[in-house]
Motif scaffolding. Structure first.
Motif, PDB file in Angstrom:
ATOM      1  N   GLN A  66     -25.189  -7.128 -32.648  1.00 20.35           N
ATOM      2  CA  GLN A  66     -24.038  -6.407 -32.102  1.00 20.35           C
ATOM      3  C   GLN A  66     -23.562  -7.047 -30.796  1.00 20.35           C
ATOM      4  O   GLN A  66     -22.358  -7.189 -30.558  1.00 20.35           O
ATOM      5  CB  GLN A  66     -24.390  -4.937 -31.867  1.00 20.35           C
ATOM      6  CG  GLN A  66     -23.206  -4.108 -31.385  1.00 20.35           C
ATOM      7  CD  GLN A  66     -23.523  -2.626 -31.306  1.00 20.35           C
ATOM      8  OE1 GLN A  66     -24.581  -2.194 -31.736  1.00 20.35           O
ATOM      9  NE2 GLN A  66     -22.607  -1.844 -30.769  1.00 20.35           N
ATOM     10  N   GLU A 101     -19.758  -8.491 -30.405  1.00 16.90           N
ATOM     11  CA  GLU A 101     -18.798  -7.945 -29.454  1.00 16.90           C
ATOM     12  C   GLU A 101     -18.320  -9.000 -28.462  1.00 16.90           C
ATOM     13  O   GLU A 101     -17.213  -8.905 -27.933  1.00 16.90           O
ATOM     14  CB  GLU A 101     -19.422  -6.762 -28.711  1.00 16.90           C
ATOM     15  CG  GLU A 101     -19.625  -5.546 -29.610  1.00 16.90           C
ATOM     16  CD  GLU A 101     -20.307  -4.397 -28.889  1.00 16.90           C
ATOM     17  OE1 GLU A 101     -20.771  -4.607 -27.739  1.00 16.90           O
ATOM     18  OE2 GLU A 101     -20.375  -3.298 -29.470  1.00 16.90           O
ATOM     19  N   LYS A 110     -11.450  -7.196 -25.652  1.00 20.36           N
ATOM     20  CA  LYS A 110     -10.981  -5.862 -25.270  1.00 20.36           C
ATOM     21  C   LYS A 110     -10.675  -5.797 -23.777  1.00 20.36           C
ATOM     22  O   LYS A 110      -9.678  -5.196 -23.354  1.00 20.36           O
ATOM     23  CB  LYS A 110     -12.028  -4.811 -25.631  1.00 20.36           C
ATOM     24  CG  LYS A 110     -11.954  -4.313 -27.050  1.00 20.36           C
ATOM     25  CD  LYS A 110     -12.876  -3.108 -27.243  1.00 20.36           C
ATOM     26  CE  LYS A 110     -12.781  -2.576 -28.665  1.00 20.36           C
ATOM     27  NZ  LYS A 110     -13.633  -1.378 -28.849  1.00 20.36           N
ATOM     28  N   GLU A 112      -3.898   2.127 -29.197  1.00 18.86           N
ATOM     29  CA  GLU A 112      -4.810   2.744 -30.174  1.00 18.86           C
ATOM     30  C   GLU A 112      -4.808   1.935 -31.474  1.00 18.86           C
ATOM     31  O   GLU A 112      -5.850   1.719 -32.092  1.00 18.86           O
ATOM     32  CB  GLU A 112      -4.380   4.186 -30.441  1.00 18.86           C
ATOM     33  CG  GLU A 112      -5.313   4.933 -31.380  1.00 18.86           C
ATOM     34  CD  GLU A 112      -4.903   6.383 -31.564  1.00 18.86           C
ATOM     35  OE1 GLU A 112      -5.417   7.010 -32.513  1.00 18.86           O
ATOM     36  OE2 GLU A 112      -4.073   6.890 -30.782  1.00 18.86           O
ATOM     37  N   GLU A 168      -6.789  -1.255 -30.952  1.00 18.03           N
ATOM     38  CA  GLU A 168      -8.229  -0.982 -30.880  1.00 18.03           C
ATOM     39  C   GLU A 168      -8.811  -0.785 -32.275  1.00 18.03           C
ATOM     40  O   GLU A 168      -9.925  -1.208 -32.569  1.00 18.03           O
ATOM     41  CB  GLU A 168      -8.484   0.239 -30.004  1.00 18.03           C
ATOM     42  CG  GLU A 168      -9.943   0.411 -29.640  1.00 18.03           C
ATOM     43  CD  GLU A 168     -10.147   1.286 -28.419  1.00 18.03           C
ATOM     44  OE1 GLU A 168     -11.288   1.305 -27.913  1.00 18.03           O
ATOM     45  OE2 GLU A 168      -9.197   1.949 -27.967  1.00 18.03           O
ATOM     46  N   LYS A 169      -8.046  -0.162 -33.140  1.00 20.53           N
ATOM     47  CA  LYS A 169      -8.508   0.013 -34.523  1.00 20.53           C
ATOM     48  C   LYS A 169      -8.642  -1.331 -35.224  1.00 20.53           C
ATOM     49  O   LYS A 169      -9.573  -1.556 -35.998  1.00 20.53           O
ATOM     50  CB  LYS A 169      -7.531   0.912 -35.289  1.00 20.53           C
ATOM     51  CG  LYS A 169      -7.612   2.377 -34.919  1.00 20.53           C
ATOM     52  CD  LYS A 169      -6.621   3.193 -35.741  1.00 20.53           C
ATOM     53  CE  LYS A 169      -6.690   4.671 -35.367  1.00 20.53           C
ATOM     54  NZ  LYS A 169      -5.710   5.485 -36.147  1.00 20.53           N
ATOM     55  N   LYS A 170      -7.691  -2.227 -34.943  1.00 18.98           N
ATOM     56  CA  LYS A 170      -7.748  -3.540 -35.579  1.00 18.98           C
ATOM     57  C   LYS A 170      -8.960  -4.347 -35.118  1.00 18.98           C
ATOM     58  O   LYS A 170      -9.455  -5.217 -35.834  1.00 18.98           O
ATOM     59  CB  LYS A 170      -6.464  -4.327 -35.296  1.00 18.98           C
ATOM     60  CG  LYS A 170      -5.237  -3.817 -36.030  1.00 18.98           C
ATOM     61  CD  LYS A 170      -4.041  -4.676 -35.743  1.00 18.98           C
ATOM     62  CE  LYS A 170      -2.812  -4.169 -36.493  1.00 18.98           C
ATOM     63  NZ  LYS A 170      -2.982  -4.294 -37.970  1.00 18.98           N
ATOM     64  N   ASP A 198     -11.859  -3.166 -34.615  1.00 21.42           N
ATOM     65  CA  ASP A 198     -13.103  -2.570 -35.131  1.00 21.42           C
ATOM     66  C   ASP A 198     -13.711  -3.550 -36.146  1.00 21.42           C
ATOM     67  O   ASP A 198     -13.118  -3.800 -37.206  1.00 21.42           O
ATOM     68  CB  ASP A 198     -12.811  -1.231 -35.797  1.00 21.42           C
ATOM     69  CG  ASP A 198     -14.093  -0.543 -36.286  1.00 21.42           C
ATOM     70  OD1 ASP A 198     -15.183  -1.166 -36.212  1.00 21.42           O
ATOM     71  OD2 ASP A 198     -13.996   0.609 -36.748  1.00 21.42           O
ATOM     72  N   PRO A 199     -14.892  -4.129 -35.854  1.00 20.39           N
ATOM     73  CA  PRO A 199     -15.479  -5.134 -36.761  1.00 20.39           C
ATOM     74  C   PRO A 199     -15.715  -4.626 -38.178  1.00 20.39           C
ATOM     75  O   PRO A 199     -15.680  -5.401 -39.138  1.00 20.39           O
ATOM     76  CB  PRO A 199     -16.823  -5.476 -36.081  1.00 20.39           C
ATOM     77  CG  PRO A 199     -16.618  -5.110 -34.643  1.00 20.39           C
ATOM     78  CD  PRO A 199     -15.707  -3.931 -34.655  1.00 20.39           C
ATOM     79  N   ARG A 200     -15.939  -3.317 -38.313  1.00 19.75           N
ATOM     80  CA  ARG A 200     -16.197  -2.786 -39.662  1.00 19.75           C
ATOM     81  C   ARG A 200     -14.973  -2.914 -40.568  1.00 19.75           C
ATOM     82  O   ARG A 200     -15.090  -2.922 -41.782  1.00 19.75           O
ATOM     83  CB  ARG A 200     -16.606  -1.306 -39.545  1.00 19.75           C
ATOM     84  CG  ARG A 200     -17.992  -1.116 -38.946  1.00 19.75           C
ATOM     85  CD  ARG A 200     -18.294   0.324 -38.637  1.00 19.75           C
ATOM     86  NE  ARG A 200     -17.388   0.828 -37.595  1.00 19.75           N
ATOM     87  CZ  ARG A 200     -17.447   2.045 -37.088  1.00 19.75           C
ATOM     88  NH1 ARG A 200     -18.368   2.897 -37.543  1.00 19.75           N
ATOM     89  NH2 ARG A 200     -16.609   2.440 -36.143  1.00 19.75           N
ATOM     90  N   LYS A 201     -13.781  -2.998 -39.939  1.00 21.95           N
ATOM     91  CA  LYS A 201     -12.555  -3.143 -40.735  1.00 21.95           C
ATOM     92  C   LYS A 201     -12.280  -4.617 -41.056  1.00 21.95           C
ATOM     93  O   LYS A 201     -11.332  -4.938 -41.767  1.00 21.95           O
ATOM     94  CB  LYS A 201     -11.366  -2.537 -39.995  1.00 21.95           C
ATOM     95  CG  LYS A 201     -11.486  -1.028 -39.762  1.00 21.95           C
ATOM     96  CD  LYS A 201     -10.229  -0.488 -39.133  1.00 21.95           C
ATOM     97  CE  LYS A 201     -10.366   0.997 -38.849  1.00 21.95           C
ATOM     98  NZ  LYS A 201     -10.606   1.788 -40.077  1.00 21.95           N
TER      99      LYS A 201
END
Length: 462
Positions: A402, A406, A439, A450, A453-455, A457-460
């Motif tokens: 992680q 990041e 970030k 917002e 920030e969603k984009k 997100d590594p899970r996406k």
């Protein structure tokens, strides 16, 4: 009673002394005297294959009335003892011997003939034994077809019984590890630099898929190895052969090995070339190349534990340094890498030996046989050790994964569709120069919405 150390036997070159209790004969002794080269003998699987050939030939010749029942049965019994490994100490001919394997074939013929004669009541030093190595044991055969056939039998058995199961074991272990590590997110890397996020399990699934592909590639070599030229005799013309010999000897070999050996489509092709061993070693070399990549990756991923990537932890199997206390090295991965380097060298040996085929035969078959079988053995043992002492015990360091993810500059890749390539590049460059995260730079520049920030997100991204 005087203990006899030697007995005398004759061959076409004359009389020679042999250790009294040796089951080999004159031609083997000459080869032992002539070829004091490496001290390396042909491996057990090859001796076993020769025993299978001799037992099968004797069975066929017995059925065809070319051997008397007592002699045929005695040869079969002696050959089965060779198959079982009872007389391995009497197979002394060096790997680097006379061309085409004549010396080793005669070693086999003499051991079986002397043992069969003993079964029929003759002493080892009898002057007129009931079983002759050429007339009886080598009946309907030549070195040129039997030695070549023994390469195919021993290599096919090695693949089916050892290497392919070891590859399957490795594939399953990697697949299981991939499933176990799938929840762990990490930074990918290309050119050893930051790349977009991925799952640690995805990385391992790639390794499992590579091993599956190589299993299929090596399994495909069996088709060529299953072609054996028993009955081709000296050059493929089937001279001095009963017309029913080939189907009978083929049936017997298949029954004894439980493998689908068959007469080659063209007997002369078989006699002239060593294409099946070459094809097989090429596949083993390709496997070695992929294993070097996989083991090198695992060494990188486990590097540290404080100054490297440290995304995974390997099982500790032994101390790693004589001067640095507590140091533990990736010993199993290093061993596997060394084995693979040896296999790559072995491929060169077999390929260059394969070029030595001239007209009706390749005279360098002994080194091809030894090198191929040793390659199969080395890889089988290395893969089993790799699974049990390394792969099964690998653990993920989730916190480290992680942390690197990041910090990765390549997270900015997710912003290209929204911001465009140029602006995203500037953000990445600023983050690198100022040693900040993506970030942090976005926030300082008032760009961290917002949606952005969603984009990020590594899970996406995986």
């Amino acid at each position: 009673m005087t203990f006899k150390q030697f007995r005398k036997e004759k061959d076409p070159l004359g009389e020679i002394k042999i250790p009294f209790h040796a089951y080999y004969g004159a031609q083997t002794q000459r080869a032992v005297d002539n070829f004091q080269i490496s001290g390396i003998r042909m491996p057990r699987p090859f001796i076993k294959a020769q025993g299978i050939i001799k037992a099968s030939a004797a069975t066929a010749n017995l059925e065809l009335g070319k051997l008397s029942e007592p002699i045929g049965i005695a040869i079969i019994q002696a050959s089965e003892e060779v198959i079982a490994g009872k007389w391995d100490e009497h197979f002394l001919v060096d790997v680097y011997q006379a061309g085409a394997g004549t010396s080793f074939n005669m070693n086999t013929n003499e051991v079986i003939a002397n043992r069969a004669s003993e079964i029929l009541g003759d002493a080892l030093d009898s002057s007129n034994k009931k079983v002759h190595p050429n007339d009886h044991v080598n009946l309907s055969q030549s070195t040129n077809d039997t030695y070549h056939t023994a390469i195919h039998i021993s290599a096919a058995e090695g693949l089916v019984q050892h290497l392919l199961p070891a590859l399957s074991q490795l594939e399953q272990a990697l697949h299981k590890k991939a499933e176990e590590l799938m929840p762990i997110l990490k930074s990918g890397r290309t050119h050893l630099h930051d790349a977009v996020p991925m799952r640690l399990g995805q990385e391992f699934s790639g390794y499992a898929g590579t091993i599956r592909d190589m299993s299929q590639r090596i399994e495909g070599c069996l088709g060529s190895l299953y072609n054996i030229g028993m009955g081709g005799n000296a050059i493929g013309t089937k001279i001095n052969l009963h017309p029913e010999y080939i189907p009978k000897v083929m049936k017997e070999i298949c029954q004894r090995t439980k493998l689908p050996f068959q007469e080659p489509p063209n007997m002369f092709t078989f006699m002239q070339n060593t294409n099946a061993p070459i094809q097989t070693i090429m596949a083993l070399k390709e496997l070695a190349i992929h294993l070097i990549k996989i083991t090198s990756d695992l060494r990188l991923l486990s590097s540290g534990p404080r100054t490297g990537l440290a995304e995974i932890t390997l099982p500790s199997v032994q101390p790693g340094s004589t001067i640095m206390p507590g140091k533990v090295n990736p010993a199993i991965l290093e061993m596997t890498h060394m084995v693979c380097c040896q296999i790559i060298g072995f491929e060169t040996a077999i390929s260059t030996a394969g070029m030595a085929g001239q007209l009706e035969i390749n005279v360098l078959m002994p080194v091809i046989a030894y090198t191929l079988l040793h390659s199969i053995e080395l890889l089988s043992n290395a893969l089993s050790t790799l699974v049990t002492k390394c792969i099964n015990g690998i653990q993920a360091n989730g916190d480290k994964c992680q942390e690197w993810m990041e910090a990765s500059l390549s997270l900015v890749t997710a912003l290209s569709p929204t911001m465009g390539y140029d602006l995203a590049s500037q953000i990445g460059k600023q983050a690198d120069e100022e040693n900040k995260t993506i970030k942090q730079v976005l926030k300082e520049n008032g760009l961290l919405t917002e949606e952005i920030e969603k984009k990020l997100d590594p899970r996406k991204m995986v």
